[in-house]
Design a protein around this motif. Structure first.
Motif, short mmCIF file in Angstrom:
data_model
loop_
_atom_site.label_atom_id
_atom_site.label_comp_id
_atom_site.label_asym_id
_atom_site.label_seq_id
_atom_site.Cartn_x
_atom_site.Cartn_y
_atom_site.Cartn_z
N MET A 70 0.86 -1.17 0.00
CA MET A 70 0.00 0.00 0.00
C MET A 70 0.90 1.22 0.00
SD MET A 70 -2.87 1.23 2.75
CE MET A 70 -3.98 -0.13 2.37
N ALA A 71 1.03 1.89 -1.15
CA ALA A 71 1.88 3.07 -1.29
C ALA A 71 1.11 4.30 -0.87
CB ALA A 71 2.38 3.18 -2.72
N PHE A 72 1.84 5.43 -0.69
CA PHE A 72 1.13 6.64 -0.29
C PHE A 72 1.11 7.71 -1.37
CE2 PHE A 72 5.40 6.86 1.46
CZ PHE A 72 5.82 8.18 1.36
N THR A 73 1.95 7.61 -2.41
CA THR A 73 1.83 8.51 -3.55
C THR A 73 2.06 7.70 -4.83
OG1 THR A 73 4.16 9.16 -3.83
CG2 THR A 73 2.88 10.37 -2.17
N LEU A 74 1.56 8.23 -5.93
CA LEU A 74 1.77 7.54 -7.20
C LEU A 74 3.24 7.55 -7.63
CD1 LEU A 74 0.88 6.05 -9.69
CD2 LEU A 74 0.03 8.21 -10.64
N PRO A 75 3.98 8.68 -7.52
CA PRO A 75 5.41 8.61 -7.87
C PRO A 75 6.15 7.55 -7.06
CG PRO A 75 4.72 10.89 -7.77
CD PRO A 75 3.56 10.08 -7.26
N GLU A 76 5.81 7.40 -5.79
CA GLU A 76 6.42 6.34 -4.98
C GLU A 76 6.08 4.97 -5.54
OE1 GLU A 76 6.01 4.25 -0.59
OE2 GLU A 76 4.36 5.31 -1.57
N ALA A 77 4.80 4.77 -5.88
CA ALA A 77 4.39 3.47 -6.42
C ALA A 77 5.12 3.15 -7.72
CB ALA A 77 2.87 3.47 -6.64
N LEU A 78 5.28 4.15 -8.58
CA LEU A 78 6.01 3.93 -9.84
C LEU A 78 7.45 3.53 -9.56
CD1 LEU A 78 4.62 6.99 -11.83
CD2 LEU A 78 4.22 4.58 -12.39
N TRP A 79 8.05 4.14 -8.56
CA TRP A 79 9.43 3.80 -8.18
C TRP A 79 9.51 2.38 -7.63
CZ3 TRP A 79 11.73 4.37 -2.90
CH2 TRP A 79 13.12 4.20 -2.91
N LEU A 80 8.57 2.02 -6.75
CA LEU A 80 8.58 0.68 -6.16
C LEU A 80 8.31 -0.40 -7.19
CD1 LEU A 80 6.64 1.31 -2.81
CD2 LEU A 80 9.12 1.16 -3.16
N ALA A 81 7.57 -0.05 -8.24
CA ALA A 81 7.24 -1.03 -9.28
C ALA A 81 8.37 -1.24 -10.27
CB ALA A 81 5.98 -0.59 -10.03
N THR A 82 9.40 -0.39 -10.20
CA THR A 82 10.52 -0.49 -11.13
C THR A 82 11.50 -1.54 -10.65
OG1 THR A 82 10.30 1.86 -11.64
CG2 THR A 82 12.37 0.80 -12.24
N ASP A 83 12.01 -2.32 -11.56
CA ASP A 83 12.99 -3.35 -11.21
C ASP A 83 14.21 -2.72 -10.56
OD1 ASP A 83 11.26 -5.00 -12.44
OD2 ASP A 83 12.61 -5.67 -14.02
N ASP A 84 14.72 -3.34 -9.50
CA ASP A 84 16.01 -2.95 -8.96
C ASP A 84 16.92 -4.18 -9.04
OD1 ASP A 84 15.31 -4.61 -6.87
OD2 ASP A 84 15.04 -3.01 -5.42
N THR A 85 18.03 -4.16 -8.35
CA THR A 85 18.99 -5.25 -8.47
C THR A 85 18.42 -6.57 -7.97
OG1 THR A 85 19.94 -4.63 -6.33
CG2 THR A 85 20.97 -3.72 -8.30
N HIS A 86 17.38 -6.50 -7.13
CA HIS A 86 16.78 -7.71 -6.59
C HIS A 86 15.44 -8.04 -7.24
CE1 HIS A 86 19.85 -7.72 -3.46
NE2 HIS A 86 19.58 -6.46 -3.23
N GLY A 87 15.08 -7.32 -8.28
CA GLY A 87 13.79 -7.53 -8.92
C GLY A 87 12.74 -6.61 -8.32
N PRO A 88 11.56 -6.51 -8.93
CA PRO A 88 10.50 -5.62 -8.44
C PRO A 88 10.05 -6.03 -7.05
CG PRO A 88 9.63 -7.11 -10.11
CD PRO A 88 11.11 -7.29 -10.11
N LEU A 89 9.69 -5.06 -6.22
CA LEU A 89 9.25 -5.36 -4.87
C LEU A 89 7.93 -6.12 -4.87
CD1 LEU A 89 10.06 -2.12 -2.84
CD2 LEU A 89 11.02 -4.39 -2.51
#
Length: 415
Positions: A70-89
């Motif tokens: 449960m994110a609190f802003t859309l920009p945050e959600a877009l960031w969390l949905a982006t792949d990082d070195t360990h894969g998407p959250l």
């Protein structure tokens, strides 16, 4: 509440210079297990606002009983949905509050992965208009969730007990918005949210105030009964228009009661993982303080006094003593009534102050959970690690096992 000693934290962090923040992983895991137990099998959607650290969000999602963010802003959600070195959250992120960020909506709509992953919150046809104007031709239908008002209004709108959130209160109002959503081919109705802040986020056993606590429990019990009936009716009315994937409700303080409602399919929670000071006084559970920050003692202005550097980190919400950080270790420290916690110094009084020397540490707790992470770029994670001796358990010692960035440490400040 666990009586973890000051020596435990001082030993683990002896190599660090305060101020700094830590998370006690043993307490974090214990809190997570207790929250899952109280949810009785109802999945818990992790409230990212309460953690604000990608490493610990992932750690929570890896535990039994937790699924989705449960994110609190859309920009945050877009960031969390982006792949990082360990894969998407997560491939399931709900934005808990409506957005008016048309640029972020356009970015969401332009990418099929994020459009499939993220669900936006709505409670007004104006939200629908804004979303469709910002994303007239999305790569995938944009998923939306209907937020409904959960306040208790025993005398009608004249007496409102609860948060001022959605204008939608009745089954008919929710169903009307559901129909408006289904009439827009670029939108897809995904869920319903009904968060009872007056129950989940208000401690019902304030110390030293038994009559106030009794009144709170009476109000919460009646609010809970009214909401359970209304929430079920709203879900039936909306599902008569279109099916929904989830119904979100509750929080840390109400997981054990919200999970009893058959209409609710998941609980949104996160504060209980850190167990901030505002969550100490619930009658139904006792968490272990997991997130703390250390301040150095830099002055001894007189007997019974020790002054720490910094520490003025008030929480959001109504101004007052409850919003202030709470001195935690050593026990028995209190604020100066004329200074309180300050930006540059925090005088502390009490018998324990006479046992503090310049250079010692005072351990503090924030009133709320994730807001602590807006003050620190990193969290030092403490765990008890077996020693090298023949008896590993006997030689076990608390240590910093990892240092991980907060949102701010990753250069992200969403609000």
């Amino acid at each position: 509440m666990s009586r973890t000693t000051r020596d435990h934290y001082d030993t683990a962090t002896a190599h660090l210079e305060p101020p700094f923040a830590v998370v006690d992983l043993a307490a974090f895991r214990a809190n997570a297990a207790d929250l899952a137990r109280r949810a009785s099998g109802t999945p818990i959607r992790v409230a990212s606002k309460s953690l604000r650290c990608r490493h610990l969000i992932r750690a929570a999602l890896d535990l039994p009983g937790y699924a989705g963010i449960m994110a609190f802003t859309l920009p945050e959600a877009l960031w969390l949905a982006t792949d990082d070195t360990h894969g998407p959250l997560s491939d399931d992120i709900l934005v808990a509050y409506p957005t008016a960020d048309t640029g972020a909506i356009a970015r969401l709509a332009a990418d099929e992965h994020t459009a499939r992953t993220i669900t936006l919150m709505v409670d007004d046809t104006a939200h629908l208009d804004l979303i469709t104007a910002a994303a007239p031709d999305p790569a995938h239908p944009i998923k939306v969730c209907i937020d409904v008002d959960t306040s208790w209004q025993p005398l009608g709108p004249r007496l409102r007990i609860g948060a001022h959130r959605s204008p939608l209160r009745t089954p008919a109002q929710a169903a009307a918005l559901a129909r408006a959503i289904t009439h827009r081919p670029n939108l897809r109705l995904d869920g319903i949210m009904a968060y009872e802040a007056q129950i989940a986020g208000v401690a019902d056993a304030p110390p030293g105030h038994p009559l106030h606590g009794r009144a709170l429990r009476w109000i919460q019990a009646r609010s809970r009964t009214e909401l359970a009936r209304r929430r079920a009716a709203i879900v039936r009315a909306v599902r008569a228009v279109a099916d929904v994937r989830f119904v979100n409700g509750g929080g840390t303080g109400s997981a054990h009661t919200t999970c009893r409602e058959r209409a609710v399919t998941e609980i949104g929670a996160g504060s209980g993982l850190y167990q901030p000071a505002l969550f100490d006084d619930f009658s139904a559970f006792t968490g272990r303080p997991a997130a703390l920050f250390a301040l150095p003692v830099v002055r001894r202005p007189g007997p019974g006094w020790a002054t720490a550097l910094g520490g003025g980190y008030p929480a959001s919400g109504p101004a007052g003593p409850a919003a202030l950080p709470r001195p935690h270790l050593p026990r028995g420290l209190h604020y100066s009534p004329t200074e309180g916690p300050g930006e540059t110094q925090t005088p502390l009084r009490g018998a324990a102050a006479d046992h503090l020397a310049i250079g010692d540490r005072v351990w503090m707790r924030h009133a709320k959970a994730g807001e602590l992470c807006e003050r620190f770029a990193e969290l030092h994670l403490i765990d008890t690690v077996p020693g090298d001796g023949a008896d590993g358990a006997a030689d076990a010692a608390p240590r910093v096992v990892a240092t991980v960035p907060t949102y701010r440490g990753e250069g992200r400040t969403f609000l």
